[in-house]
Write an enzyme that holds these catalytic residues in place. Structure first.
Site, PDB file in Angstrom:
ATOM      1  N   TYR A  32      37.083  51.065  35.199  1.00 53.86           N
ATOM      2  CA  TYR A  32      36.498  52.571  35.377  1.00 53.86           C
ATOM      3  C   TYR A  32      36.345  52.850  36.249  1.00 53.86           C
ATOM      4  O   TYR A  32      36.974  52.375  36.912  1.00 53.86           O
ATOM      5  CB  TYR A  32      34.844  51.498  35.286  1.00 53.86           C
ATOM      6  CG  TYR A  32      34.188  51.356  36.537  1.00 53.86           C
ATOM      7  CD1 TYR A  32      33.338  51.408  37.085  1.00 53.86           C
ATOM      8  CD2 TYR A  32      34.569  50.298  37.211  1.00 53.86           C
ATOM      9  CE1 TYR A  32      33.351  51.700  38.321  1.00 53.86           C
ATOM     10  CE2 TYR A  32      34.373  49.828  38.654  1.00 53.86           C
ATOM     11  CZ  TYR A  32      33.842  50.600  39.173  1.00 53.86           C
ATOM     12  OH  TYR A  32      33.288  50.620  40.170  1.00 53.86           O
ATOM     13  N   ARG A  99      37.148  35.163  21.121  1.00 54.44           N
ATOM     14  CA  ARG A  99      37.128  34.680  22.805  1.00 54.44           C
ATOM     15  C   ARG A  99      38.359  33.586  23.039  1.00 54.44           C
ATOM     16  O   ARG A  99      38.259  32.586  22.733  1.00 54.44           O
ATOM     17  CB  ARG A  99      35.468  33.909  23.538  1.00 54.44           C
ATOM     18  CG  ARG A  99      35.272  34.213  24.802  1.00 54.44           C
ATOM     19  CD  ARG A  99      33.981  33.634  25.108  1.00 54.44           C
ATOM     20  NE  ARG A  99      33.505  33.548  26.292  1.00 54.44           N
ATOM     21  CZ  ARG A  99      34.943  32.627  27.594  1.00 54.44           C
ATOM     22  NH1 ARG A  99      34.871  31.389  27.001  1.00 54.44           N
ATOM     23  NH2 ARG A  99      33.853  33.116  28.977  1.00 54.44           N
ATOM     24  N   HIS A 101      40.640  33.129  26.506  1.00 61.80           N
ATOM     25  CA  HIS A 101      40.880  33.231  28.154  1.00 61.80           C
ATOM     26  C   HIS A 101      42.249  34.057  28.242  1.00 61.80           C
ATOM     27  O   HIS A 101      42.660  35.048  28.734  1.00 61.80           O
ATOM     28  CB  HIS A 101      41.459  32.682  29.632  1.00 61.80           C
ATOM     29  CG  HIS A 101      39.678  31.656  29.704  1.00 61.80           C
ATOM     30  ND1 HIS A 101      38.903  31.510  28.681  1.00 61.80           N
ATOM     31  CD2 HIS A 101      39.600  31.822  31.140  1.00 61.80           C
ATOM     32  CE1 HIS A 101      37.784  31.100  29.140  1.00 61.80           C
ATOM     33  NE2 HIS A 101      39.060  31.373  30.840  1.00 61.80           N
ATOM     34  N   LYS A 146      40.472  48.986  40.163  1.00 61.52           N
ATOM     35  CA  LYS A 146      38.539  49.244  40.017  1.00 61.52           C
ATOM     36  C   LYS A 146      38.524  48.496  38.289  1.00 61.52           C
ATOM     37  O   LYS A 146      38.864  49.287  37.520  1.00 61.52           O
ATOM     38  CB  LYS A 146      38.612  50.772  39.747  1.00 61.52           C
ATOM     39  CG  LYS A 146      36.838  51.131  39.905  1.00 61.52           C
ATOM     40  CD  LYS A 146      37.145  52.435  40.683  1.00 61.52           C
ATOM     41  CE  LYS A 146      35.684  53.216  40.492  1.00 61.52           C
ATOM     42  NZ  LYS A 146      34.986  53.444  41.589  1.00 61.52           N
ATOM     43  N   GLU A 178      35.971  47.814  53.670  1.00 60.89           N
ATOM     44  CA  GLU A 178      35.103  48.712  52.952  1.00 60.89           C
ATOM     45  C   GLU A 178      33.811  48.282  52.758  1.00 60.89           C
ATOM     46  O   GLU A 178      32.732  47.232  53.286  1.00 60.89           O
ATOM     47  CB  GLU A 178      35.759  49.225  52.225  1.00 60.89           C
ATOM     48  CG  GLU A 178      35.724  48.131  51.140  1.00 60.89           C
ATOM     49  CD  GLU A 178      36.478  48.181  49.433  1.00 60.89           C
ATOM     50  OE1 GLU A 178      36.631  49.241  49.918  1.00 60.89           O
ATOM     51  OE2 GLU A 178      36.759  47.662  48.736  1.00 60.89           O
ATOM     52  N   LEU A 202      39.211  49.595  47.977  1.00 62.83           N
ATOM     53  CA  LEU A 202      39.800  50.647  46.941  1.00 62.83           C
ATOM     54  C   LEU A 202      40.009  52.129  47.688  1.00 62.83           C
ATOM     55  O   LEU A 202      39.417  52.343  48.023  1.00 62.83           O
ATOM     56  CB  LEU A 202      38.668  50.728  45.704  1.00 62.83           C
ATOM     57  CG  LEU A 202      38.768  51.621  44.971  1.00 62.83           C
ATOM     58  CD1 LEU A 202      39.815  50.838  43.422  1.00 62.83           C
ATOM     59  CD2 LEU A 202      37.704  52.393  44.047  1.00 62.83           C
TER      60      LEU A 202
END
Length: 288
Positions: A32, A99, A101, A146, A178, A202
């Site tokens: 995102y 579903r 993995h 991210k 951070e 990040l």
């Protein structure tokens, strides 16, 4: 009616439903970005979208659209929602699949969404400064991606909120990494220190803008690690982030930083950052 982007098309938000087998919903299998909008303009939009692409590549996922195509869609979303000051949130998941993995088959189509939200600049907090706590960094070892997997960040941010603080500053074995949703820097004897852009943080876009500002204005900066002890003894501490901009920290763990007010260099960076925004976003766009 508020519009969003859903798989490349403008749609009414109320009509879009998330499939229960979307891999973002079940696994956090996606990436995102949050992009700031000032005066109807994307700020550092190219940099955010480049990072989105890099994050997707890091988890073996290909974006369904080019950066140019995504940027065009986002600008259209700003226009139709008449957003002046706020953010655009966008995410891409690996798609809808039974579903498992294991990654789904190669023909599974990623799900791309984006929406806008009005948000004003946090001017009062930036003028007065905010407080923080320090917490152990319990996240995974690919913080440079991210991704949607933010539970450790949420736990840290909640702990800060319960302590009446703005942010949680994380550390690994005493070395500061951070904040829970920001990058952190310190000022010692006029020199800025910030954690290098490794897999442990990040590489924030606002962090990058701050580094550029420092280079352009002959402010000495060192991308090197520092400890909790150095953090608490620093002359100044500040956060950088898309929604926080350059945010002074005046208290950590109930200990005053410097004289307990935003420092000189932090305030300089705020002025330079505001000038950067003005250069990019001074006039509202009439058409995108």
């Amino acid at each position: 009616m508020e519009k969003i982007i859903y798989n490349g098309k403008l749609s009414e938000r109320a009509k879009i439903k998330v499939d229960i087998e979307d891999r973002g919903y079940q696994f956090g299998d996606g990436v995102y970005e949050v992009i700031r909008v000032y005066n109807g303009h994307l700020f550092t939009g190219d940099e955010h979208l480049q990072r989105l692409m890099e994050s997707a590549e890091s988890i073996g996922m290909k974006l369904p659209y080019s950066i140019i195509e995504i940027k065009t869609q986002l600008n259209e979303l700003i226009r139709v929602n008449q957003l002046s000051s706020g953010i655009i949130y966008l995410q891409v998941t690996r798609g809808v699949s039974q579903r498992n993995h294991l990654f789904p088959s190669a023909d599974t189509v990623p799900v791309f969404i984006a929406y806008t939200r009005e948000m004003q600049r946090p001017t009062a907090a930036m003028e007065k400064g905010v407080s923080a706590i320090s917490v152990e960094d319990i996240r995974w070892l690919r913080c440079d991606i991210k991704s949607l997997n933010l539970l450790p960040n949420l736990l840290a941010k909640q702990k800060a909120s319960e302590a009446g603080c703005f942010e949680a500053i994380q550390h690994r074995n005493g070395v500061v990494t951070e904040g829970s949703s920001s990058n952190v820097s310190i000022v010692v004897d006029g020199i800025i220190k910030t954690h290098p852009a490794t897999n442990l943080i990040l590489n924030g876009i606002t962090r990058k803008v701050m580094l550029e500002i420092c280079r352009q204005n002959n402010i000495e900066i060192k991308e090197e690690t520092f400890t909790i002890e150095e953090l608490l003894q620093a002359d100044e501490v500040f956060l950088t982030g898309t929604t926080t901009e350059i945010m002074p920290i005046i208290e950590i763990d109930k200990s005053k930083i410097g004289n307990g007010t935003p420092g000189t260099i932090t305030k300089q960076l705020q002025r330079y950052f505001k000038e950067k925004v003005a250069e990019c976003c001074s006039v509202p766009t009439k058409a995108q």
